[in-house]
Design a protein around this motif. Sequence first.
Motif, PDB file in Angstrom:
ATOM      1  N   GLU A  90       0.939  -3.861  -7.729  1.00 56.03           N
ATOM      2  CA  GLU A  90       0.841  -2.390  -6.878  1.00 56.03           C
ATOM      3  C   GLU A  90      -0.257  -2.573  -6.204  1.00 56.03           C
ATOM      4  O   GLU A  90      -0.096  -1.883  -4.691  1.00 56.03           O
ATOM      5  CB  GLU A  90       0.801  -1.342  -7.972  1.00 56.03           C
ATOM      6  CG  GLU A  90       0.644  -0.226  -7.444  1.00 56.03           C
ATOM      7  CD  GLU A  90       0.466   1.091  -8.472  1.00 56.03           C
ATOM      8  OE1 GLU A  90       0.168   2.199  -8.005  1.00 56.03           O
ATOM      9  OE2 GLU A  90       0.547   0.701  -9.655  1.00 56.03           O
ATOM     10  N   ARG A  91      -1.602  -2.931  -6.231  1.00 55.10           N
ATOM     11  CA  ARG A  91      -2.534  -2.858  -5.409  1.00 55.10           C
ATOM     12  C   ARG A  91      -2.294  -3.852  -4.282  1.00 55.10           C
ATOM     13  O   ARG A  91      -2.478  -3.566  -3.011  1.00 55.10           O
ATOM     14  CB  ARG A  91      -3.852  -3.375  -6.188  1.00 55.10           C
ATOM     15  CG  ARG A  91      -5.089  -3.871  -5.049  1.00 55.10           C
ATOM     16  CD  ARG A  91      -5.564  -2.367  -4.556  1.00 55.10           C
ATOM     17  NE  ARG A  91      -6.205  -1.557  -5.615  1.00 55.10           N
ATOM     18  CZ  ARG A  91      -6.648  -0.415  -5.598  1.00 55.10           C
ATOM     19  NH1 ARG A  91      -6.386   0.253  -4.300  1.00 55.10           N
ATOM     20  NH2 ARG A  91      -7.215   0.294  -6.513  1.00 55.10           N
ATOM     21  N   ARG A  92      -1.736  -4.978  -4.353  1.00 48.16           N
ATOM     22  CA  ARG A  92      -1.448  -5.979  -3.262  1.00 48.16           C
ATOM     23  C   ARG A  92      -0.379  -5.254  -2.267  1.00 48.16           C
ATOM     24  O   ARG A  92      -0.638  -5.265  -1.035  1.00 48.16           O
ATOM     25  CB  ARG A  92      -0.712  -7.350  -3.758  1.00 48.16           C
ATOM     26  CG  ARG A  92      -0.610  -8.413  -2.646  1.00 48.16           C
ATOM     27  CD  ARG A  92      -0.218  -9.594  -3.168  1.00 48.16           C
ATOM     28  NE  ARG A  92      -0.342 -10.541  -2.431  1.00 48.16           N
ATOM     29  CZ  ARG A  92       0.236 -10.957  -1.228  1.00 48.16           C
ATOM     30  NH1 ARG A  92       1.423 -10.149  -0.925  1.00 48.16           N
ATOM     31  NH2 ARG A  92      -0.086 -12.201  -0.426  1.00 48.16           N
ATOM     32  N   ALA A  93       0.585  -4.461  -2.997  1.00 48.18           N
ATOM     33  CA  ALA A  93       1.586  -3.798  -1.929  1.00 48.18           C
ATOM     34  C   ALA A  93       1.089  -2.743  -1.148  1.00 48.18           C
ATOM     35  O   ALA A  93       1.391  -2.374   0.054  1.00 48.18           O
ATOM     36  CB  ALA A  93       2.836  -3.375  -2.973  1.00 48.18           C
ATOM     37  N   GLU A  94       0.273  -2.000  -1.942  1.00 45.67           N
ATOM     38  CA  GLU A  94      -0.676  -0.844  -1.218  1.00 45.67           C
ATOM     39  C   GLU A  94      -1.421  -1.390  -0.090  1.00 45.67           C
ATOM     40  O   GLU A  94      -1.349  -0.690   0.875  1.00 45.67           O
ATOM     41  CB  GLU A  94      -1.481  -0.217  -2.280  1.00 45.67           C
ATOM     42  CG  GLU A  94      -2.410   0.833  -1.621  1.00 45.67           C
ATOM     43  CD  GLU A  94      -3.317   1.368  -2.941  1.00 45.67           C
ATOM     44  OE1 GLU A  94      -3.118   2.719  -3.006  1.00 45.67           O
ATOM     45  OE2 GLU A  94      -4.172   0.659  -3.167  1.00 45.67           O
ATOM     46  N   ILE A  95      -2.055  -2.576  -0.227  1.00 49.96           N
ATOM     47  CA  ILE A  95      -2.757  -3.074   0.836  1.00 49.96           C
ATOM     48  C   ILE A  95      -2.098  -3.610   2.196  1.00 49.96           C
ATOM     49  O   ILE A  95      -2.341  -3.290   3.204  1.00 49.96           O
ATOM     50  CB  ILE A  95      -3.685  -4.374   0.350  1.00 49.96           C
ATOM     51  CG1 ILE A  95      -4.843  -4.023  -0.670  1.00 49.96           C
ATOM     52  CG2 ILE A  95      -4.106  -5.290   1.429  1.00 49.96           C
ATOM     53  CD1 ILE A  95      -5.362  -5.189  -1.356  1.00 49.96           C
ATOM     54  N   LEU A  96      -0.921  -4.178   1.535  1.00 46.77           N
ATOM     55  CA  LEU A  96       0.269  -4.711   2.698  1.00 46.77           C
ATOM     56  C   LEU A  96       0.554  -3.192   3.529  1.00 46.77           C
ATOM     57  O   LEU A  96       0.831  -3.560   4.722  1.00 46.77           O
ATOM     58  CB  LEU A  96       1.176  -5.492   2.131  1.00 46.77           C
ATOM     59  CG  LEU A  96       0.942  -7.040   1.978  1.00 46.77           C
ATOM     60  CD1 LEU A  96       2.029  -7.707   1.438  1.00 46.77           C
ATOM     61  CD2 LEU A  96       0.959  -7.580   3.586  1.00 46.77           C
ATOM     62  N   LYS A 140      -5.670  -0.424 -10.517  1.00 46.46           N
ATOM     63  CA  LYS A 140      -3.884  -0.524 -10.539  1.00 46.46           C
ATOM     64  C   LYS A 140      -3.862  -2.126 -10.712  1.00 46.46           C
ATOM     65  O   LYS A 140      -4.490  -2.926 -10.648  1.00 46.46           O
ATOM     66  CB  LYS A 140      -3.817  -0.288  -9.053  1.00 46.46           C
ATOM     67  CG  LYS A 140      -4.070   1.277  -8.718  1.00 46.46           C
ATOM     68  CD  LYS A 140      -3.429   1.532  -7.161  1.00 46.46           C
ATOM     69  CE  LYS A 140      -3.723   2.952  -6.878  1.00 46.46           C
ATOM     70  NZ  LYS A 140      -3.297   3.263  -5.523  1.00 46.46           N
ATOM     71  N   PRO A 141      -2.533  -2.324 -11.461  1.00 47.23           N
ATOM     72  CA  PRO A 141      -1.783  -3.576 -11.558  1.00 47.23           C
ATOM     73  C   PRO A 141      -1.994  -4.277 -10.169  1.00 47.23           C
ATOM     74  O   PRO A 141      -1.898  -3.660  -9.158  1.00 47.23           O
ATOM     75  CB  PRO A 141      -0.384  -3.351 -12.080  1.00 47.23           C
ATOM     76  CG  PRO A 141      -0.426  -1.756 -12.221  1.00 47.23           C
ATOM     77  CD  PRO A 141      -1.399  -1.235 -11.653  1.00 47.23           C
ATOM     78  N   PRO A 142      -2.235  -5.639 -10.231  1.00 52.51           N
ATOM     79  CA  PRO A 142      -2.319  -6.432  -9.163  1.00 52.51           C
ATOM     80  C   PRO A 142      -1.199  -6.374  -7.907  1.00 52.51           C
ATOM     81  O   PRO A 142      -1.354  -6.377  -6.803  1.00 52.51           O
ATOM     82  CB  PRO A 142      -2.264  -7.743  -9.723  1.00 52.51           C
ATOM     83  CG  PRO A 142      -2.938  -7.774 -11.058  1.00 52.51           C
ATOM     84  CD  PRO A 142      -2.423  -6.559 -11.634  1.00 52.51           C
TER      85      PRO A 142
END
Length: 213
Positions: free
Chosen positions: A16-22, A12-14
């Motif tokens: 998108e991945r960061r938002a998913e983690i949050l 995943k784009p960085p």
Amino acid sequence: MTSRPQATRTRKPPGERRAEILQTAAHIALEEGLERITLRRVADELGVRAGLIGHYFPAADDLVTEAFAHAAAQERDTLLPPGRTETDRSPTARLAGFLVRLTGADCLDLSRLWLNARHLSRFKPGLRAAVQEQESLTRAALTALVEEGVRRGEFRTDDPLGATLHILVTVDGLGAYANDDAEVDHPALQNLAITVAEHRLDLTPGLLRAAAL
């Protein structure tokens, strides 16, 4: 016998991945508490390696801090949506919805999150700064709503910030009981935040409860 091809994992784009983690960490915070947020726990929820979570949040405390801020901001946007046009819901209706929902059973997890964050912030400077920032943003949003109500002639007060502080302190006081198993059933607590708001904004008693229906 032919072997089955392994599924290819999509990177995943960085952003998108960061938002998913949050989002995942914020969900854990609301459901179980900030203490339950660990790199391993978030990784397990997402089905990835803990190292991936650590790539975006090398320090677990940073993830806890941002998860709280994310959850608090999301809930504020839901509870205090800004009015953008004259056809939007009136300030009275928006204030009523805010108070009824925030002091109801549906927002019990949010009350617990704030209790949790304020306690832990004694020991975590980053979280303390996040709590103060989210408090400031909520205070500003509610004050803006009160000011709008005054401009429209729905509320009457010469001190919008003072009215806001009375309302929020009352809400926080009620939220202090969020972890109690036994609910205190007393007339003094029924509609307390609404009663305070109606008094400070010179509204007819019962108006806010009726506006929320």
